[in-house]
Design an enzyme around this catalytic site. Structure first.
Site, PDB file in Angstrom:
ATOM      1  N   GLU A 165      27.001  31.283  26.492  1.00  0.00           N
ATOM      2  CA  GLU A 165      27.114  30.430  27.667  1.00  0.00           C
ATOM      3  C   GLU A 165      25.894  30.487  28.582  1.00  0.00           C
ATOM      4  O   GLU A 165      25.093  29.573  28.619  1.00  0.00           O
ATOM      5  CB  GLU A 165      28.374  30.824  28.440  1.00  0.00           C
ATOM      6  CG  GLU A 165      29.048  29.648  29.100  1.00  0.00           C
ATOM      7  CD  GLU A 165      30.403  30.038  29.681  1.00  0.00           C
ATOM      8  OE1 GLU A 165      30.944  29.243  30.442  1.00  0.00           O
ATOM      9  OE2 GLU A 165      30.913  31.145  29.381  1.00  0.00           O
ATOM     10  N   MET A 198      22.585  32.846  30.314  1.00  0.00           N
ATOM     11  CA  MET A 198      21.776  34.065  30.405  1.00  0.00           C
ATOM     12  C   MET A 198      22.139  34.756  31.728  1.00  0.00           C
ATOM     13  O   MET A 198      22.210  34.123  32.768  1.00  0.00           O
ATOM     14  CB  MET A 198      20.279  33.731  30.404  1.00  0.00           C
ATOM     15  CG  MET A 198      19.804  33.049  29.130  1.00  0.00           C
ATOM     16  SD  MET A 198      20.295  33.908  27.612  1.00  0.00           S
ATOM     17  CE  MET A 198      19.169  35.287  27.623  1.00  0.00           C
ATOM     18  N   GLY A 242      41.751  44.701  44.656  1.00  0.00           N
ATOM     19  CA  GLY A 242      40.562  45.417  44.187  1.00  0.00           C
ATOM     20  C   GLY A 242      39.335  44.753  44.798  1.00  0.00           C
ATOM     21  O   GLY A 242      39.443  43.898  45.683  1.00  0.00           O
ATOM     22  N   ALA A 243      38.156  45.109  44.303  1.00  0.00           N
ATOM     23  CA  ALA A 243      36.909  44.590  44.883  1.00  0.00           C
ATOM     24  C   ALA A 243      36.871  43.060  44.898  1.00  0.00           C
ATOM     25  O   ALA A 243      36.540  42.443  45.913  1.00  0.00           O
ATOM     26  CB  ALA A 243      35.714  45.146  44.117  1.00  0.00           C
ATOM     27  N   ILE A 244      37.254  42.415  43.783  1.00  0.00           N
ATOM     28  CA  ILE A 244      37.142  40.959  43.690  1.00  0.00           C
ATOM     29  C   ILE A 244      38.090  40.281  44.683  1.00  0.00           C
ATOM     30  O   ILE A 244      37.687  39.404  45.460  1.00  0.00           O
ATOM     31  CB  ILE A 244      37.397  40.469  42.241  1.00  0.00           C
ATOM     32  CG1 ILE A 244      36.288  40.979  41.309  1.00  0.00           C
ATOM     33  CG2 ILE A 244      37.458  38.941  42.179  1.00  0.00           C
ATOM     34  CD1 ILE A 244      36.552  40.745  39.829  1.00  0.00           C
ATOM     35  N   VAL A 250      43.815  40.056  39.462  1.00  0.00           N
ATOM     36  CA  VAL A 250      44.675  41.168  39.034  1.00  0.00           C
ATOM     37  C   VAL A 250      44.088  41.916  37.845  1.00  0.00           C
ATOM     38  O   VAL A 250      44.796  42.337  36.955  1.00  0.00           O
ATOM     39  CB  VAL A 250      46.097  40.670  38.705  1.00  0.00           C
ATOM     40  CG1 VAL A 250      46.837  40.279  39.971  1.00  0.00           C
ATOM     41  CG2 VAL A 250      46.070  39.492  37.730  1.00  0.00           C
ATOM     42  N   GLY A 251      42.771  42.074  37.847  1.00  0.00           N
ATOM     43  CA  GLY A 251      42.155  42.847  36.765  1.00  0.00           C
ATOM     44  C   GLY A 251      41.499  41.973  35.717  1.00  0.00           C
ATOM     45  O   GLY A 251      41.417  40.748  35.860  1.00  0.00           O
ATOM     46  N   ASP A 271      31.753  45.911  30.111  1.00  0.00           N
ATOM     47  CA  ASP A 271      33.161  45.597  30.352  1.00  0.00           C
ATOM     48  C   ASP A 271      34.008  45.490  29.083  1.00  0.00           C
ATOM     49  O   ASP A 271      35.227  45.371  29.168  1.00  0.00           O
ATOM     50  CB  ASP A 271      33.287  44.278  31.133  1.00  0.00           C
ATOM     51  CG  ASP A 271      32.872  44.426  32.591  1.00  0.00           C
ATOM     52  OD1 ASP A 271      32.510  45.545  32.985  1.00  0.00           O
ATOM     53  OD2 ASP A 271      32.907  43.422  33.328  1.00  0.00           O
ATOM     54  N   HIS A 281      15.062  58.784  62.127  1.00  0.00           N
ATOM     55  CA  HIS A 281      15.804  58.297  63.298  1.00  0.00           C
ATOM     56  C   HIS A 281      15.089  57.098  63.896  1.00  0.00           C
ATOM     57  O   HIS A 281      13.871  57.099  63.964  1.00  0.00           O
ATOM     58  CB  HIS A 281      15.874  59.421  64.334  1.00  0.00           C
ATOM     59  CG  HIS A 281      16.516  58.998  65.617  1.00  0.00           C
ATOM     60  ND1 HIS A 281      17.881  58.902  65.759  1.00  0.00           N
ATOM     61  CD2 HIS A 281      15.972  58.611  66.806  1.00  0.00           C
ATOM     62  CE1 HIS A 281      18.146  58.503  66.994  1.00  0.00           C
ATOM     63  NE2 HIS A 281      17.015  58.313  67.642  1.00  0.00           N
TER      64      HIS A 281
END
Length: 464
Positions: A37, A39, A182-184, A269-270, A310, A443
């Site tokens: 799909e 790059m 979650g994060a998404i 949801v994952g 993943d 600082h």
């Protein structure tokens, strides 16, 4: 049918695959990469990058409303959602083009099409022009993942969205339901809530951002609720009744089912790994809940087949995939790289306020039998945070009492996704509390809070 032979074939050109290909080429391997799909994969096109571009727009919008605090004036503040989306798509396109350029620069053969693995060491690619057969002693599978869809809660692109629809929304939500925190889920909730959507988040676990330290989760919940977000934990969306202009959600909370109407729903949801239809089972790869089981060096147990990112064990983060890509390329080229330690991979969530962490949570450290020392430092005690108008936040560090090892660090507040790297480097160098105490932090910076949090764990904190 042309037969092409390579040292290494990578399937998938996301942040795992394209990085593996570049490192392989740098090491003198003849490399081909197959992509069906885009790059840059999901991360560059539909994930990490375009979401950050959109969140940046909402952050600027939020700041514009605060102009008066900074002695400035801004009137007629508004936004054009189409223009926000257009900027986000432009950023993604620029980076995707950059990956294509890197492939060329590193003399990597790019094959656009759908890959299957008909036999060990063989890759068959269905392209526009027909089928191309490639062979290689080593194959790196980096096919990534997609949004998990629950029965009855499937996306339709109109009223019920996945992350992809949420990035190119057909309309601006007035009343939004986000399933999953979650994060998404939280990033999209934060984006749309900031732009004025009446936002509700439903989470099945007992707290939002469930992989984070419990104290940070609680801080985040309070912060989001202050921004008028509604949060339901220990709750489950049982069904969605869809009408033309609305969705009625049946939400089970504490044994009772409540019905609420929304005009938009985002399901987060994952994920499910893209591992079907490749021929993996026939080769003898072991698949559990869609993910290919690998050892710490991403070896699948099938000779010459590595699986990264993943498509295999978590955490499912782009930077983990990239690092695994480098590790695997080095293994293939005959090197002896270190295995990737999942506990040393930072997680970052770009909501408002930001959340970042690395290593063990307080609960995990105790479960593993560590006697611990915990330090905390609030943003309100930091000069730079106050000057920035970002006095809401917390930095928490966890040490092993006996050895002084930095077990974990957890943060919430402005720019913590940049700060966390200090502790990541510290863990990589096997730092102790003493090293961190002796380091001189400049600082005024937000990073001084990292120093103070360490000092606090040992009752030496200065500024609170």
């Amino acid at each position: 049918m042309a037969t092409n032979s390579y040292d290494m074939i990578v399937i998938g050109a996301g942040p795992g695959g394209y990085v593996a290909a570049i490192r392989g080429a740098q090491l003198g391997l003849k490399v081909a990469i197959v992509e069906r799909e885009h790059m840059g994969g999901i991360c560059l096109n539909w994930g990490c990058i375009p979401t950050k571009a959109m969140l940046r727009s909402s952050e600027v919008f939020h700041l514009m409303h605060r102009a008066k605090e900074f002695g400035l004036s801004a009137t007629g503040i508004g936004y054009d959602l189409d223009a926000v989306v257009k900027r986000s798509r432009g950023v993604a396109k620029q980076l995707s083009g950059g990956v294509a350029h890197l492939m060329k620069k590193n003399k990597i053969t790019v094959v656009m099409g759908e890959a299957t693995l008909p036999a060990k060491g063989k890759v068959s690619v269905k392209t526009d022009k027909g089928t191309e057969e490639l062979t290689a002693k080593n194959i790196v599978l980096a096919t990534g993942a997609r949004a998990r869809e629950l029965p009855g809660l499937e996306a339709d692109g109109e009223r019920v969205w996945t992350y992809k629809h949420a990035l190119v929304p057909p309309h601006m939500p007035k009343k939004l339901l986000v399933i999953g925190s979650g994060a998404i889920g939280i990033e999209f909730a934060s984006f749309y809530n900031t732009l004025g959507a009446d936002t509700t988040v439903v989470e099945v676990m007992d707290r939002i951002l469930p992989v984070e330290d419990a104290e940070i989760s609680a801080f985040a919940k309070k912060s989001f609720e202050k921004q008028k977000m509604k949060i339901k934990v220990k709750a489950m969306v049982k069904q969605l009744d869809r009408a033309k202009d609305k969705v009625t959600a049946h939400i089970e909370v504490g044994g009772k089912v409540e019905k609420h109407e929304f005009d938009s729903v985002i399901s987060a949801v994952g994920i499910v790994a893209n591992t079907e239809g490749l021929g993996l089972e026939k080769l003898g790869a072991k698949i559990e809940k869609s993910f290919v089981v690998t050892d710490e060096f991403c070896r699948s147990g099938v000779e010459g087949l590595f699986v990264i990112g993943d498509a295999t064990n978590g955490p499912w983060l782009a930077h983990k995939a990239s690092h695994e890509g480098v590790m695997v390329a080095e293994l293939i080229a005959g090197g002896h790289p270190h295995a990737v330690d999942p506990d040393s991979i930072a997680g970052c969530t770009y909501c408002h306020p930001q959340v970042a962490s690395v290593g063990l949570t307080e609960a995990q450290a105790k479960d593993k039998g560590h006697k611990i020392k915990v330090g905390r430092f609030p943003f309100i005690g930091n000069g730079k945070a106050i000057a920035m108008g970002e006095a809401e936040g917390l930095i928490k560090t966890i040490f092993d009492e006996k050895t002084g090892e930095l077990l974990g660090a957890h943060m919430i507040g402005a720019e913590v996704t940049e700060l966390i790297q200090g502790y990541v480097v510290g863990r990589q160098l096997e730092t102790t509390e003493e090293d961190l105490m002796h380091a001189v932090f400049p600082h005024p910076t937000l990073s001084e809070m990292m120093h103070e949090s360490v000092l606090d764990a040992y009752d030496r904190v200065i500024h609170i």
